[in-house]
Design an enzyme around this catalytic site. Structure first.
Site, mmCIF file in Angstrom:
data_model
loop_
_atom_site.group_PDB
_atom_site.id
_atom_site.type_symbol
_atom_site.label_atom_id
_atom_site.label_comp_id
_atom_site.label_asym_id
_atom_site.label_seq_id
_atom_site.Cartn_x
_atom_site.Cartn_y
_atom_site.Cartn_z
ATOM 1 N N CYS A 216 0.794 -1.234 0.000
ATOM 2 C CA CYS A 216 0.000 0.000 0.000
ATOM 3 C C CYS A 216 0.823 1.279 0.000
ATOM 4 O O CYS A 216 0.742 2.087 -0.930
ATOM 5 C CB CYS A 216 -0.934 0.004 1.211
ATOM 6 S SG CYS A 216 -1.996 -1.446 1.346
ATOM 7 N N HIS B 181 -2.674 6.478 4.193
ATOM 8 C CA HIS B 181 -1.607 5.508 4.452
ATOM 9 C C HIS B 181 -0.217 5.998 4.034
ATOM 10 O O HIS B 181 0.605 5.241 3.531
ATOM 11 C CB HIS B 181 -1.909 4.160 3.779
ATOM 12 C CG HIS B 181 -1.227 3.013 4.472
ATOM 13 N ND1 HIS B 181 -1.245 1.722 3.999
ATOM 14 C CD2 HIS B 181 -0.483 2.980 5.611
ATOM 15 C CE1 HIS B 181 -0.564 0.937 4.795
ATOM 16 N NE2 HIS B 181 -0.102 1.681 5.797
#
Length: 565
Positions: A91, A147
């Site tokens: 991610c 993130h």
């Protein structure tokens, strides 16, 4: 603002310095022209970037999936399917490269993901995509998963180029309650509006639906005559596997529960993209819009995803971890309804979208990405000839790797992956390496560390070479047959490595605990502490320079004594 302009114009037109009397007809005509100029549609395209989480290469209808994705299939069929498109295997790395147009080795994020307990984020010295688009006159909005770190205010999305932010800061969490635990006693709330917790906006709504509604609201309020960059980063289809019951009904025939839930989540995602597309049409954006759709990494079989027939999974450098679902849909494309075979990487979106948005690309950005719009829109050859997938110096070392195995050019114990033309080289431990057909994965309960798959590699091996064009499924290792190609690739790896900066992967920081921050995952690092740290670093640097200066003087004195003797 308009009233101010009107009064300023009136004052100017009646000023004696003009030397002539302006007629009402001339004044009214000029005013009309000014209004028309202000109301003129933008020549810059609206950019809608949809990033989905953990969608496997097979998990879209047009790649042969049993999962129904009519919206994605239609948009891709009417646009350009990117069939030689690569991202990163996790991610944070993919998001960092999208936002900066730079490889991980040039941002210090070579290893793993940014953990919520780390004092770490996308380095602030990196200019971001929304910053460049905002400079070009775009309104910039982000909805969904960030993130990229949040330990201090300067790391937050609204400090990195976005006018507004609504979404989550962590890598995953409950789709309904928006809570996430990072171990015992480390649980917190993770839904934010701007830089504060969005308690008042939380109705316990499923995040895919909630993010879609927020994106539609943004479009409804925005004037389509001004360019907009909307970054919609869905949490779906990342674990935990949660979905409204009505989407499960259509997948009763799938026996594996994980796959069934995952398929339902993809269908919900497809419906969300449908609603976004309708909003673009309803509010006047569509005819001048560029929609980019991309997964952030490969699917995770243990969590229902499928990359079949590609090898490996998320978190690996096999094709299953890094080759992604991607397409571009836009009325502005010259060659619609095509497949692009040109080599394209997630770093390429930065220069491509900034150029498309009539922004500027300064040389000091040191981009690793290329402008690939002509490759996508017109079918021209890609300017990209290679991709550094990564060099991770602190990942688990290959037990049998060595400088000798790398012909003295490279230590093959180090995890690295490189693509040059048709060739792909892997060294170290690439990660879980099976080919996993759909519905053959385990029914065992998901673990909290599901992305840390069991690591398997061939005994005694630390180097692999594949011709990806001829063998996209990585079934035939050609490294013993073509040692000269291996050597050339190793030299290229070593060249890249010389440009790498140190890895940023700090230890867990106890101050990150949400219990110390009102029960919320959010910035915990105080600016006073930062100043103290900066002062310590300055003092260390001063002491270091003073020591070097002293050593230099001492060396000169020593040489002088030798000459005199």
């Amino acid at each position: 603002m308009f009233v101010f302009s009107f009064l300023a114009s009136l004052f100017a037109f009646t000023s004696p310095t003009w030397g002539y009397q302006m007629s009402w007809e001339n004044w009214n005509g000029n005013l009309q022209n000014r209004v028309r100029e202000l109301d003129k549609p933008t020549s810059q395209p609206h950019i809608i970037f949809i990033l989905v989480d953990d969608q496997g290469f097979r998990d879209v209808g047009y790649h042969g999936s049993e999962i129904k994705t009519p919206t994605l299939d239609m948009l891709a069929a009417q646009g350009v399917k990117l069939e030689n498109y690569y991202v990163q295997p996790l991610c944070s790395p993919s998001r960092s490269q999208l936002m900066t147009g730079r490889y991980q080795i040039h941002t210090g994020l070579q290893h793993s993901v940014i953990r919520p307990t780390q004092a770490n984020c996308l380095p602030l010295e990196n200019i971001t995509l929304p910053q460049k688009l905002r400079e070009a006159g775009y309104a910039t909005h982000m909805v969904g998963k960030w993130h990229l770190g949040f330990y201090k205010r300067g790391c937050m999305p609204t400090q990195r180029g976005f006018d507004t932010f609504f979404g989550s800061l962590l890598g995953s969490g409950d789709y309904y309650s928006h809570y996430k635990c990072e171990g015992a006693g480390m649980c917190g709330y993770d839904l934010h509006e701007g830089e504060e917790a969005a308690w008042e906006q939380d109705r316990g709504q499923y995040s895919t639906s909630m993010f879609t509604q927020k994106a539609v609201d943004i479009l409804a309020r925005h004037n389509p005559r001004r360019p907009i960059f909307l970054y919609l980063a869905f949490q779906a289809v990342h674990s935990p596997l949660q979905v409204p019951a009505r989407y499960l009904e259509r997948y009763k025939s799938i026996p594996n529960l994980h796959r069934r839930k995952y398929a339902a989540m993809v269908s919900c995602l497809d419906e969300a993209v449908h609603n976004i597309t309708l909003a673009l049409r309803r509010y006047g954006f569509y005819d001048n819009a560029v929609i980019v759709y991309s997964s952030d990494n490969g699917g995770q079989p243990m969590a229902g995803g499928s990359n079949w027939p590609l090898r490996g999974s998320k978190a690996t450098y096999w094709e299953g971890g890094i080759r992604a679902v991607g397409f571009v849909h836009s009325p502005l494309l010259l060659n619609k309804g095509t497949r692009s075979r040109g080599l394209i990487h997630i770093t390429d979106w930065f220069p491509t979208l900034v150029s498309l948005g009539e922004g500027t690309l300064d040389e000091d950005l040191n981009l690793d990405g290329y402008d690939v719009w002509e490759t996508i829109s017109e079918g021209r050859p890609s300017p990209r000839q290679d991709i550094l997938h990564n060099i991770d110096p602190i990942y688990t070392k290959a037990k049998n790797g060595s400088w000798k195995a790398g012909y003295g050019l490279w230590n093959t114990a180090i995890r690295a992956a490189l693509r040059v033309g048709h060739w792909k080289l892997l060294t170290g431990v690439p990660g879980y390496s099976d080919w996993v057909p759909p519905q053959t994965f385990s029914n065992l309960p998901l673990t909290n560390r599901w992305h840390n798959e069991r690591v398997r590699w061939d005994r005694g091996k630390s180097v692999w070479l594949f011709n990806i064009t001829a063998d996209p499924y990585e079934r035939v290792d050609l490294s013993p047959r073509y040692p000269n190609i291996v050597k050339k690739m190793l030299i290229r790896l070593a060249q890249y490595n010389r440009t790498a900066i140190p890895v940023r992967y700090p230890a867990k920081d106890a101050r990150s605990n949400p219990n110390l921050n009102g029960g919320v995952w959010g910035p915990w690092y105080k600016e006073e502490e930062k100043k103290d740290e900066d002062n310590r670093e300055t003092n260390l640097l001063t002491n270091y320079l003073a020591k070097k200066k002293w050593q230099k003087k001492a060396k000169k004195k020593k040489l002088k004594r030798k000459v005199e003797d």
